[in-house]
Design a protein around this motif. Structure first.
Motif, PDB file in Angstrom:
ATOM      1  N   ASP A  71      35.001  32.205  46.347  1.00 61.66           N
ATOM      2  CA  ASP A  71      35.534  32.660  44.770  1.00 61.66           C
ATOM      3  C   ASP A  71      36.871  33.353  44.723  1.00 61.66           C
ATOM      4  OD1 ASP A  71      33.477  30.775  43.660  1.00 61.66           O
ATOM      5  OD2 ASP A  71      32.289  32.739  42.957  1.00 61.66           O
ATOM      6  N   ARG A 124      35.000  39.175  37.814  1.00 65.64           N
ATOM      7  CA  ARG A 124      34.451  38.247  36.889  1.00 65.64           C
ATOM      8  C   ARG A 124      34.661  38.754  35.482  1.00 65.64           C
ATOM      9  NH1 ARG A 124      31.343  34.396  38.667  1.00 65.64           N
ATOM     10  NH2 ARG A 124      30.907  34.295  41.018  1.00 65.64           N
ATOM     11  N   GLU A 127      38.008  37.369  35.109  1.00 66.34           N
ATOM     12  CA  GLU A 127      38.043  35.721  35.319  1.00 66.34           C
ATOM     13  C   GLU A 127      39.333  35.620  36.192  1.00 66.34           C
ATOM     14  OE1 GLU A 127      37.404  33.073  32.729  1.00 66.34           O
ATOM     15  OE2 GLU A 127      35.255  33.681  32.070  1.00 66.34           O
ATOM     16  N   ARG A 236      24.031  33.857  41.735  1.00 71.40           N
ATOM     17  CA  ARG A 236      25.215  33.620  41.718  1.00 71.40           C
ATOM     18  C   ARG A 236      25.567  32.621  43.269  1.00 71.40           C
ATOM     19  NH1 ARG A 236      28.420  35.855  37.784  1.00 71.40           N
ATOM     20  NH2 ARG A 236      27.848  37.626  36.977  1.00 71.40           N
TER      21      ARG A 236
END
Length: 236
Positions: A71, A124, A127, A236
């Motif tokens: 990610d 997060r 973002e 997640r």
């Protein structure tokens, strides 16, 4: 159970093994004392519990393990807007896959000396990816990487699997996985209807692609707690 998992790794992945989180951690710990650096991929559809597993392994192994999250290679929101992909962030073509592959290769080539590679992490709350946020020292004998597309065989992702020594695929009942995804988004302040739309239109589309690649894993795992069909965690 740890012995059963070790035996399973020598053959075809077959059906999912029902295991507890502690059993998965124990199997990962065995890899950390193998005498050579091991790159272990943790894959699964959105909401399968990948981060929960990685966090547990890192907590158990301490400096013997390091982490390279897929990610961290999300394309920036501004870039995605320019490409017309902002509304499907998280799809296979919304990542810098070449950058991810290059970093995994650097980790594999890292000498057993005073050296370190830095990996980006996804913030997060913002973002956005934060560069050089996670150190991967040479002394880490187990390097974990987790993400949806570790087993995908197109779009540049086919370069990932050959760099990993093993990939474990997490499975979870569909209803539980969707519940986790909705909970994640609503906890971040999103309205329920908006969260449902994103899960249906984005997460579930991505999940179909990820689940189709599950057969390429070395091991398929379904986390359980005292006989339940799913383990706790953020998913997640």
């Amino acid at each position: 159970m740890a012995r059963q998992l070790a035996v399973a790794l020598t053959g075809a992945p077959g059906p999912a093994h029902r295991v507890t989180l502690s059993e998965v951690v124990a199997q990962a710990s065995a890899l950390a004392v193998s005498g050579t650096r091991t790159l272990l991929g943790i894959s699964g559809a959105p909401g399968a519990g990948k981060s929960t597993v990685v966090e547990a392994i890192l907590a158990e192994l301490g400096p013997r393990a390091a982490w390279v999250p897929m990610d961290g290679f999300h394309l920036d929101n501004g870039v995605l807007e320019g490409l017309g992909r902002r509304g499907r962030k998280g799809a296979w073509d919304t990542f810098d896959v070449e950058g991810y592959v290059a970093l995994l290769q650097r980790v594999r080539d890292l000498p057993a000396a005073d050296a370190v590679v830095y990996a980006p992490a996804l913030d997060r709350s913002l973002e956005t990816a934060v560069a050089a946020a996670i150190p991967v020292p040479a002394e880490a004998s187990l390097v974990l990487t987790e993400g949806n597309y570790l087993l995908h065989d197109a779009g540049g992702w086919e370069q990932v699997r050959p760099l990993l020594d093993q990939v474990w695929f997490l499975e979870v009942p569909e209803q539980e996985r969707v519940r986790r995804l909705l909970g994640r988004r609503t906890q971040d302040g999103e309205a329920l209807e908006q969260a449902r739309a994103w899960v249906h239109d984005v997460n579930q589309v991505n999940a179909g692609l990820v689940l189709a690649d599950a057969h390429r894993a070395d091991l398929r795992l379904r986390l359980t707690t005292r006989g339940d069909d799913s383990a706790g965690g953020s998913g997640r």
